[in-house]
Design a protein around this motif. Structure first.
Motif, PDB file in Angstrom:
ATOM      1  N   PHE A  36      -6.217  -6.108  17.539  1.00 36.57           N
ATOM      2  CA  PHE A  36      -5.718  -6.270  16.187  1.00 36.57           C
ATOM      3  C   PHE A  36      -4.198  -6.227  16.205  1.00 36.57           C
ATOM      4  O   PHE A  36      -3.592  -5.644  17.090  1.00 36.57           O
ATOM      5  N   GLN A  38      -0.999  -5.113  13.584  1.00 36.64           N
ATOM      6  CA  GLN A  38      -0.665  -4.440  12.339  1.00 36.64           C
ATOM      7  C   GLN A  38       0.834  -4.527  12.113  1.00 36.64           C
ATOM      8  O   GLN A  38       1.623  -4.009  12.905  1.00 36.64           O
ATOM      9  N   PRO A  40       4.234  -3.606   9.834  1.00 35.76           N
ATOM     10  CA  PRO A  40       4.629  -2.389   9.114  1.00 35.76           C
ATOM     11  C   PRO A  40       4.172  -2.398   7.668  1.00 35.76           C
ATOM     12  O   PRO A  40       4.431  -3.361   6.928  1.00 35.76           O
ATOM     13  N   GLY A  41       3.480  -1.343   7.277  1.00 37.16           N
ATOM     14  CA  GLY A  41       3.048  -1.215   5.900  1.00 37.16           C
ATOM     15  C   GLY A  41       1.873  -2.077   5.520  1.00 37.16           C
ATOM     16  O   GLY A  41       1.475  -2.104   4.350  1.00 37.16           O
ATOM     17  N   LYS A  42       1.301  -2.782   6.477  1.00 44.16           N
ATOM     18  CA  LYS A  42       0.191  -3.697   6.184  1.00 44.16           C
ATOM     19  C   LYS A  42      -1.090  -3.224   6.862  1.00 44.16           C
ATOM     20  O   LYS A  42      -1.079  -2.362   7.719  1.00 44.16           O
ATOM     21  N   GLY A  43      -2.204  -3.841   6.462  1.00 45.80           N
ATOM     22  CA  GLY A  43      -3.477  -3.559   7.101  1.00 45.80           C
ATOM     23  C   GLY A  43      -3.613  -4.312   8.413  1.00 45.80           C
ATOM     24  O   GLY A  43      -2.716  -5.018   8.848  1.00 45.80           O
ATOM     25  N   LEU A  44      -4.770  -4.149   9.024  1.00 46.35           N
ATOM     26  CA  LEU A  44      -5.020  -4.782  10.316  1.00 46.35           C
ATOM     27  C   LEU A  44      -5.335  -6.267  10.173  1.00 46.35           C
ATOM     28  O   LEU A  44      -5.968  -6.678   9.210  1.00 46.35           O
ATOM     29  N   THR A  87       2.624  -3.728  15.673  1.00 45.16           N
ATOM     30  CA  THR A  87       1.827  -2.809  16.483  1.00 45.16           C
ATOM     31  C   THR A  87       0.518  -3.493  16.833  1.00 45.16           C
ATOM     32  O   THR A  87      -0.140  -4.075  15.965  1.00 45.16           O
ATOM     33  N   LEU A  89      -3.258  -3.125  18.347  1.00 44.65           N
ATOM     34  CA  LEU A  89      -4.305  -2.117  18.515  1.00 44.65           C
ATOM     35  C   LEU A  89      -5.511  -2.713  19.220  1.00 44.65           C
ATOM     36  O   LEU A  89      -5.914  -3.842  18.941  1.00 44.65           O
ATOM     37  N   LYS A 103      -4.290   4.109  20.237  1.00 43.64           N
ATOM     38  CA  LYS A 103      -3.188   4.489  19.354  1.00 43.64           C
ATOM     39  C   LYS A 103      -2.187   3.361  19.135  1.00 43.64           C
ATOM     40  O   LYS A 103      -1.254   3.499  18.346  1.00 43.64           O
TER      41      LYS A 103
ATOM     42  N   PHE B  34      -5.318   2.549   3.699  1.00 48.98           N
ATOM     43  CA  PHE B  34      -6.084   1.313   3.772  1.00 48.98           C
ATOM     44  C   PHE B  34      -7.571   1.637   3.890  1.00 48.98           C
ATOM     45  O   PHE B  34      -7.952   2.565   4.591  1.00 48.98           O
ATOM     46  N   TYR B  36     -11.240  -0.033   4.999  1.00 45.20           N
ATOM     47  CA  TYR B  36     -11.879  -1.126   5.730  1.00 45.20           C
ATOM     48  C   TYR B  36     -13.390  -0.973   5.654  1.00 45.20           C
ATOM     49  O   TYR B  36     -13.926   0.125   5.532  1.00 45.20           O
ATOM     50  N   ARG B  97      -0.838   5.484   6.296  1.00 46.40           N
ATOM     51  CA  ARG B  97       0.508   5.165   6.777  1.00 46.40           C
ATOM     52  C   ARG B  97       1.382   6.395   6.611  1.00 46.40           C
ATOM     53  O   ARG B  97       1.529   6.926   5.523  1.00 46.40           O
TER      54      ARG B  97
END
Lengths: 111, 116
Positions: A36, A38, A40-44, A87, A89, A103, B34, B36, B97
């Motif tokens: 995945f 990601q 900053p500040g967002k979902g996967l 990032t 994952l 992580k 978030f 999921y 976050r």
């Protein structure tokens, strides 16, 4: 208990370089493995999913490999761009159980 | 540090009832969390972004009236599955976050919901 480790934790490269992100897992009895992204500040955002019977998956400049027996996966990014900064994952799916995440590796691509 | 606790880990409910799932950041403040949904043997689907003190932002195709999100404090977000049906059975996973660092890769343990 499944454990997922990602190395390195952070990586900074100049634009244009090829790079490899590593993921290892302790229990090889997996159904699939996913990478995945990601921001900053967002979902996967799902990048690649490799079934346990597969060895690799490719999408554009991304290539993910899976060696189930050794409990390893790599994500190869070719010709990196500043927009690849995020990032990354790795997550393992052992079937009817929640995903187990590493992580993450924080990637910075410098223009 | 940076631990996210999700509760309950599993729940079984009858069709038509509502179920609340909690997501807590234990040692950091999280303005953003978030939610999921993980379908069996499939990938994760982002349902919504939960923002403390304001309305959640739902992804396309997610029914906001069915999946109610409340983020009343900087350490707690809740997801309520209303009028649950068997097709709502799934794993629900939250992440938070860290306001200090902006890092978002902190996941709860997941909640396995079974609707009978």
């Amino acid at each position: 208990k499944q454990e997922v480790t990602q190395i390195p934790a952070a990586l900074s490269v100049p634009e244009g370089e090829n790079l490899v992100l590593n993921c290892s897992f302790t229990d090889s009895a997996i159904y699939n493995l996913q990478w995945f992204r990601q921001d900053p500040g967002k979902g996967l955002t799902s990048l690649l999913l490799i079934q346990s019977s597969q060895r690799e998956q490719t999408s554009g400049r991304l290539n993910a490999s899976l060696d189930k027996s050794s409990g390893r996966s790599t994500l190869y990014i070719a010709a990196s761009q500043p927009g690849d900064s995020a990032t990354y994952l790795c997550a393992v799916n052992s079937g009817n159980t929640p995903l187990v995440f590493g992580k993450g590796t924080r990637l910075s691509v410098i223009a | 540090g940076a631990v996210v606790s999700q509760h309950p880990s599993r729940v079984i409910c009858k069709s038509g009832t509502s179920v609340k799932i909690e997501c807590r950041s234990l040692d950091f403040q999280a303005t953003t969390m978030f939610w999921y949904r993980q379908f069996p043997k499939k990938s994760l689907m982002l349902m919504a972004t939960s923002n403390e003190g304001s309305k959640a932002t739902y992804e396309q195709g997610v029914e906001k009236d069915k999946f109610l999100i409340n983020h009343a404090s900087l350490t707690l977000s809740t997801l309520t599955v209303t009028s649950a049906h068997p097709e709502d059975s799934s794993f629900y996973i939250c992440s938070a976050r860290d306001d200090r660092t902006g890092a978002s890769a902190f996941f709860g343990q997941g909640t396995r919901l079974t609707v009978v």
